[in-house]
Design a protein around this motif. Structure first.
Motif, PDB file in Angstrom:
ATOM      1  N   GLN A  10       0.860  -1.186   0.000  1.00 42.57           N
ATOM      2  CA  GLN A  10       0.000   0.000   0.000  1.00 42.57           C
ATOM      3  C   GLN A  10       0.893   1.231   0.000  1.00 42.57           C
ATOM      4  N   THR A  11       0.587   2.175  -0.862  1.00 41.52           N
ATOM      5  CA  THR A  11       1.328   3.434  -0.900  1.00 41.52           C
ATOM      6  C   THR A  11       0.763   4.367   0.157  1.00 41.52           C
ATOM      7  N   LEU A  12       1.638   5.002   0.915  1.00 38.27           N
ATOM      8  CA  LEU A  12       1.219   5.927   1.959  1.00 38.27           C
ATOM      9  C   LEU A  12       1.331   7.359   1.462  1.00 38.27           C
ATOM     10  N   ASP A  13       0.460   8.227   1.972  1.00 36.49           N
ATOM     11  CA  ASP A  13       0.582   9.651   1.686  1.00 36.49           C
ATOM     12  C   ASP A  13       1.811  10.190   2.402  1.00 36.49           C
ATOM     13  N   ILE A  14       2.524  11.095   1.735  1.00 33.33           N
ATOM     14  CA  ILE A  14       3.733  11.692   2.299  1.00 33.33           C
ATOM     15  C   ILE A  14       3.517  13.192   2.441  1.00 33.33           C
ATOM     16  N   TRP A  15       3.828  13.729   3.599  1.00 34.88           N
ATOM     17  CA  TRP A  15       3.782  15.173   3.827  1.00 34.88           C
ATOM     18  C   TRP A  15       5.202  15.700   3.773  1.00 34.88           C
ATOM     19  N   SER A  35      10.418  14.880   5.265  1.00 34.63           N
ATOM     20  CA  SER A  35       9.323  14.050   4.767  1.00 34.63           C
ATOM     21  C   SER A  35       8.709  13.330   5.955  1.00 34.63           C
ATOM     22  N   ALA A  37       5.532  10.380   6.948  1.00 34.71           N
ATOM     23  CA  ALA A  37       4.439   9.459   6.627  1.00 34.71           C
ATOM     24  C   ALA A  37       3.850   8.987   7.949  1.00 34.71           C
TER      25      ALA A  37
END
Length: 61
Positions: A10-15, A35, A37
């Motif tokens: 699963q790809t995670l959102d990155i801030w 970065s 997550a």
């Protein structure tokens, strides 16, 4: 991220927060890009981190 040992990735959102470091003596500051997550899980997970540009000097986990 995936549930261990063979779950689907699963790809995670990155801030991309910017972090400030203030010199208490001079009051001047530096700004660093970072970065971040965030995820929640139960049980075991595997995490794969890919650095796409630049480099890193420290990883926390």
């Amino acid at each position: 991220m995936r549930t261990a040992p063979d779950g689907a990735w699963q790809t995670l959102d990155i801030w991309r927060p910017q972090l400030g470091e203030i010199n208490p003596t001079t009051g001047s500051g530096k700004v660093y890009s970072s970065s971040l997550a965030y995820f929640d899980f139960q049980g075991s997970v595997e995490i794969e981190v890919t650095c796409l540009k630049g480099g890193t000097s420290k990883v926390s986990g």
